[in-house]
Design a protein around this motif. Structure first.
Motif, PDB file in Angstrom:
ATOM      1  N   HIS A  73       0.839  -1.191   0.000  1.00 47.67           N
ATOM      2  CA  HIS A  73       0.000   0.000   0.000  1.00 47.67           C
ATOM      3  C   HIS A  73       0.876   1.244   0.000  1.00 47.67           C
ATOM      4  CE1 HIS A  73       0.667   0.647   4.379  1.00 47.67           C
ATOM      5  NE2 HIS A  73       0.730  -0.674   4.404  1.00 47.67           N
ATOM      6  N   LEU A  74       0.252   2.403   0.015  1.00 45.16           N
ATOM      7  CA  LEU A  74       0.978   3.660  -0.156  1.00 45.16           C
ATOM      8  C   LEU A  74       2.091   3.857   0.869  1.00 45.16           C
ATOM      9  CD1 LEU A  74       1.072   6.333  -1.796  1.00 45.16           C
ATOM     10  CD2 LEU A  74      -0.477   7.310  -0.085  1.00 45.16           C
ATOM     11  N   ASP A  75       1.851   3.465   2.106  1.00 46.00           N
ATOM     12  CA  ASP A  75       2.796   3.758   3.187  1.00 46.00           C
ATOM     13  C   ASP A  75       3.704   2.595   3.555  1.00 46.00           C
ATOM     14  OD1 ASP A  75       1.809   6.414   3.521  1.00 46.00           O
ATOM     15  OD2 ASP A  75       0.093   5.598   4.604  1.00 46.00           O
ATOM     16  N   GLY A  76       3.594   1.485   2.853  1.00 43.44           N
ATOM     17  CA  GLY A  76       4.454   0.355   3.165  1.00 43.44           C
ATOM     18  C   GLY A  76       3.832  -0.964   2.787  1.00 43.44           C
ATOM     19  N   ILE A  77       3.985  -1.966   3.659  1.00 45.78           N
ATOM     20  CA  ILE A  77       3.469  -3.316   3.409  1.00 45.78           C
ATOM     21  C   ILE A  77       2.733  -3.813   4.646  1.00 45.78           C
ATOM     22  CG2 ILE A  77       4.138  -5.740   3.058  1.00 45.78           C
ATOM     23  CD1 ILE A  77       6.448  -4.786   1.351  1.00 45.78           C
ATOM     24  N   VAL A  78       1.581  -4.422   4.442  1.00 52.29           N
ATOM     25  CA  VAL A  78       0.888  -5.105   5.523  1.00 52.29           C
ATOM     26  C   VAL A  78       1.032  -6.598   5.277  1.00 52.29           C
ATOM     27  CG1 VAL A  78      -1.337  -4.923   4.313  1.00 52.29           C
ATOM     28  CG2 VAL A  78      -1.284  -5.390   6.770  1.00 52.29           C
ATOM     29  N   LEU A 100       3.594 -15.915  -5.789  1.00 55.38           N
ATOM     30  CA  LEU A 100       2.705 -15.266  -6.733  1.00 55.38           C
ATOM     31  C   LEU A 100       2.769 -13.758  -6.547  1.00 55.38           C
ATOM     32  CD1 LEU A 100      -0.494 -17.494  -6.210  1.00 55.38           C
ATOM     33  CD2 LEU A 100       1.342 -17.841  -7.879  1.00 55.38           C
ATOM     34  N   GLU A 101       2.857 -13.044  -7.653  1.00 53.77           N
ATOM     35  CA  GLU A 101       2.747 -11.590  -7.636  1.00 53.77           C
ATOM     36  C   GLU A 101       1.407 -11.249  -8.285  1.00 53.77           C
ATOM     37  OE1 GLU A 101       6.956  -9.609  -8.102  1.00 53.77           O
ATOM     38  OE2 GLU A 101       6.742 -11.183  -9.605  1.00 53.77           O
ATOM     39  N   ILE A 102       0.547 -10.548  -7.551  1.00 47.33           N
ATOM     40  CA  ILE A 102      -0.809 -10.281  -8.013  1.00 47.33           C
ATOM     41  C   ILE A 102      -1.022  -8.773  -8.076  1.00 47.33           C
ATOM     42  CG2 ILE A 102      -3.259 -10.687  -7.564  1.00 47.33           C
ATOM     43  CD1 ILE A 102      -2.272 -13.086  -5.798  1.00 47.33           C
ATOM     44  N   ILE A 103      -1.357  -8.277  -9.246  1.00 46.48           N
ATOM     45  CA  ILE A 103      -1.538  -6.852  -9.470  1.00 46.48           C
ATOM     46  C   ILE A 103      -2.831  -6.620 -10.255  1.00 46.48           C
ATOM     47  CG2 ILE A 103       0.891  -6.146  -9.311  1.00 46.48           C
ATOM     48  CD1 ILE A 103       1.139  -6.508 -12.316  1.00 46.48           C
ATOM     49  N   GLY A 130      -9.190  -0.500   5.687  1.00 49.36           N
ATOM     50  CA  GLY A 130      -8.931   0.758   4.984  1.00 49.36           C
ATOM     51  C   GLY A 130      -7.677   0.810   4.142  1.00 49.36           C
ATOM     52  N   TYR A 131      -6.969  -0.311   3.993  1.00 52.25           N
ATOM     53  CA  TYR A 131      -5.762  -0.299   3.177  1.00 52.25           C
ATOM     54  C   TYR A 131      -6.123  -0.305   1.685  1.00 52.25           C
ATOM     55  CZ  TYR A 131      -2.862  -1.418   7.244  1.00 52.25           C
ATOM     56  OH  TYR A 131      -2.217  -1.387   8.453  1.00 52.25           O
ATOM     57  N   GLN A 132      -5.497   0.588   0.926  1.00 52.67           N
ATOM     58  CA  GLN A 132      -5.626   0.584  -0.529  1.00 52.67           C
ATOM     59  C   GLN A 132      -4.454  -0.225  -1.070  1.00 52.67           C
ATOM     60  OE1 GLN A 132      -8.233   2.179  -2.432  1.00 52.67           O
ATOM     61  NE2 GLN A 132      -9.068   2.105  -0.348  1.00 52.67           N
ATOM     62  N   ILE A 133      -4.727  -1.426  -1.538  1.00 51.60           N
ATOM     63  CA  ILE A 133      -3.674  -2.354  -1.944  1.00 51.60           C
ATOM     64  C   ILE A 133      -3.446  -2.288  -3.449  1.00 51.60           C
ATOM     65  CG2 ILE A 133      -2.921  -4.767  -1.953  1.00 51.60           C
ATOM     66  CD1 ILE A 133      -3.156  -3.583   0.851  1.00 51.60           C
ATOM     67  N   HIS A 134      -2.172  -2.191  -3.850  1.00 58.64           N
ATOM     68  CA  HIS A 134      -1.866  -2.204  -5.280  1.00 58.64           C
ATOM     69  C   HIS A 134      -1.090  -3.448  -5.710  1.00 58.64           C
ATOM     70  CE1 HIS A 134       1.412   0.239  -3.396  1.00 58.64           C
ATOM     71  NE2 HIS A 134       2.184  -0.490  -4.185  1.00 58.64           N
ATOM     72  N   LYS A 135      -0.714  -4.291  -4.757  1.00 61.63           N
ATOM     73  CA  LYS A 135      -0.062  -5.560  -5.115  1.00 61.63           C
ATOM     74  C   LYS A 135      -0.135  -6.527  -3.938  1.00 61.63           C
ATOM     75  CE  LYS A 135       4.342  -7.818  -6.100  1.00 61.63           C
ATOM     76  NZ  LYS A 135       5.779  -7.734  -6.408  1.00 61.63           N
ATOM     77  N   PHE A 136      -0.309  -7.810  -4.262  1.00 61.92           N
ATOM     78  CA  PHE A 136      -0.156  -8.874  -3.275  1.00 61.92           C
ATOM     79  C   PHE A 136       1.067  -9.701  -3.646  1.00 61.92           C
ATOM     80  CE2 PHE A 136      -4.742  -8.185  -2.617  1.00 61.92           C
ATOM     81  CZ  PHE A 136      -4.774  -8.120  -1.223  1.00 61.92           C
ATOM     82  N   PHE A 137       1.818 -10.083  -2.619  1.00 67.66           N
ATOM     83  CA  PHE A 137       2.970 -10.972  -2.791  1.00 67.66           C
ATOM     84  C   PHE A 137       2.726 -12.168  -1.879  1.00 67.66           C
ATOM     85  CE2 PHE A 137       7.300 -12.318  -1.428  1.00 67.66           C
ATOM     86  CZ  PHE A 137       7.801 -12.686  -2.663  1.00 67.66           C
ATOM     87  N   ILE A 138       2.649 -13.351  -2.465  1.00 73.16           N
ATOM     88  CA  ILE A 138       2.247 -14.548  -1.727  1.00 73.16           C
ATOM     89  C   ILE A 138       3.284 -15.644  -1.917  1.00 73.16           C
ATOM     90  CG2 ILE A 138       0.473 -16.337  -1.518  1.00 73.16           C
ATOM     91  CD1 ILE A 138      -1.502 -14.182  -2.642  1.00 73.16           C
ATOM     92  N   VAL A 139       3.720 -16.236  -0.813  1.00 69.26           N
ATOM     93  CA  VAL A 139       4.741 -17.292  -0.860  1.00 69.26           C
ATOM     94  C   VAL A 139       4.217 -18.506  -0.100  1.00 69.26           C
ATOM     95  CG1 VAL A 139       7.138 -17.901  -0.379  1.00 69.26           C
ATOM     96  CG2 VAL A 139       6.532 -15.513  -0.822  1.00 69.26           C
ATOM     97  N   GLY A 140       4.497 -19.710  -0.604  1.00 71.74           N
ATOM     98  CA  GLY A 140       4.059 -20.913   0.094  1.00 71.74           C
ATOM     99  C   GLY A 140       4.437 -22.169  -0.650  1.00 71.74           C
ATOM    100  N   PRO A 141       3.922 -23.310  -0.197  1.00 73.86           N
ATOM    101  CA  PRO A 141       4.172 -24.572  -0.902  1.00 73.86           C
ATOM    102  C   PRO A 141       3.637 -24.503  -2.326  1.00 73.86           C
ATOM    103  CG  PRO A 141       3.246 -24.961   1.285  1.00 73.86           C
ATOM    104  CD  PRO A 141       3.141 -23.493   1.030  1.00 73.86           C
ATOM    105  N   LYS A 142       4.302 -25.181  -3.228  1.00 72.56           N
ATOM    106  CA  LYS A 142       3.940 -25.146  -4.644  1.00 72.56           C
ATOM    107  C   LYS A 142       2.478 -25.536  -4.861  1.00 72.56           C
ATOM    108  CE  LYS A 142       5.531 -26.975  -9.112  1.00 72.56           C
ATOM    109  NZ  LYS A 142       6.580 -27.833  -9.749  1.00 72.56           N
TER     110      LYS A 142
END
Length: 295
Positions: free
Chosen positions: A108-113, A201-204, A161-173
């Motif tokens: 998000h704008l101010d960092g990462i949650v 996964l990078e999700i935008i 209230g977070y405005q998200i512009h990308k998700f970054f997801i890591v885990g088992p295949k």
């Protein structure tokens, strides 16, 4: 003559130890001195990219989060930001809620949650495609957490209230592939990467990419796309490879990146970026001296 150079960070700008090699820094400094616009084009968050931009004294807007955020490194001004709509964000968060084995970050704008399975030791193992613990890599990840302004939560909802512009997801295949199939129903771009038994996964949002970010930057400086160079190593660099005037893949790059490149330079551990800049972008010292005197 090429007037813009967009450089990926991981596997490209920095070596396997997470450092910028001296020759790379020198080549970028020379390119800037010759009037070439140099920027970073990365999947990392703006704040993480800013750390390297400051080291290199880069002044051009940074293309971060796979092109979903373009922001000025000097004053933090947001040039472009593509957030998920609340409706689509709600759908994606609903799909993520049932995934208990995944490490999830929202930019998000101010960092990462960060939420989900937040174990940084397991994260470094998975990103390396191995089950071996590396203190060096974990410490480097903790440093990046600090630069990226990461905040950890147990869960995330639209009401936060977070405005998200990308998700970054890591885990088992297996879990990542299952989630990838679920998310294909939603309005988003999914860029999958699989290493051994793990994946990320990078999700935008739709119609967002590094390539579109590079096109915006070229228009911003009124420079034709034919005069741009893109340097990268992986699948999320292909979009800018296809739009740039010249695409250069690293020797350590993926097959996908290499097959879409015009040229392949040395690896990120062997001054690959510096070699590419010197070979294709820089005016020789002698010629540059003449240009300076005429001007």
């Amino acid at each position: 003559m090429y007037k813009i150079i967009a450089i990926d960070i991981d596997g490209t700008l920095i070596d396997s130890g997470g450092n910028i090699q001296p020759n790379t820094a020198k080549a970028i400094k020379t390119a800037c001195a010759q009037g070439i616009v140099v920027t970073l084009s990365t999947g990392r968050s703006y704040h993480s990219a800013l750390y390297y931009a400051k080291k290199l004294n880069i002044k051009a807007p940074l293309i971060s989060a796979n092109g979903s955020m373009i922001r000025d490194p000097l004053n933090g001004e947001v040039k472009q930001c593509h957030n998920f709509s609340n409706k689509n964000l709600s759908k994606i968060l609903g799909a993520l809620k049932s995934e208990k084995e995944l490490f999830i970050q929202g930019y998000h704008l101010d960092g990462i949650v960060s939420f989900g399975k937040n174990n940084i030791i397991n994260l470094t193992k998975m990103l390396n495609g191995t089950n071996r613990f590396s203190l060096k890599n974990t410490l480097r990840m903790l440093k990046d957490y600090k630069e990226s302004k990461v905040r950890i939560k147990r869960n995330l909802t639209v009401d936060d209230g977070y405005q998200i512009h990308k998700f970054f997801i890591v885990g088992p295949k297996k879990g990542c592939k299952f989630l990838e199939e679920k998310l294909e129903r939603f309005q988003c771009v999914i860029e999958p990467h699989y290493i051994g038994n793990h994946g990320y996964l990078e999700i935008i949002p739709n119609r967002v990419s590094k390539g579109e970010g590079l096109r915006w930057l070229a228009k911003y400086y009124n420079i034709p796309m034919e005069q741009t160079i893109a340097i990268g190593d992986s699948g999320n660099d292909v979009s800018m490879f296809k739009k740039s005037g010249m695409a250069i893949a690293m020797a350590n790059g993926t097959k996908e990146a290499k097959s879409n490149a015009d040229h392949i330079t040395f690896s990120n551990n062997d001054n690959g970026v510096a070699t590419a800049i010197k070979e294709f972008a820089l005016v020789s010292k002698k010629d540059f001296g003449i240009v300076k005197r005429i001007v």
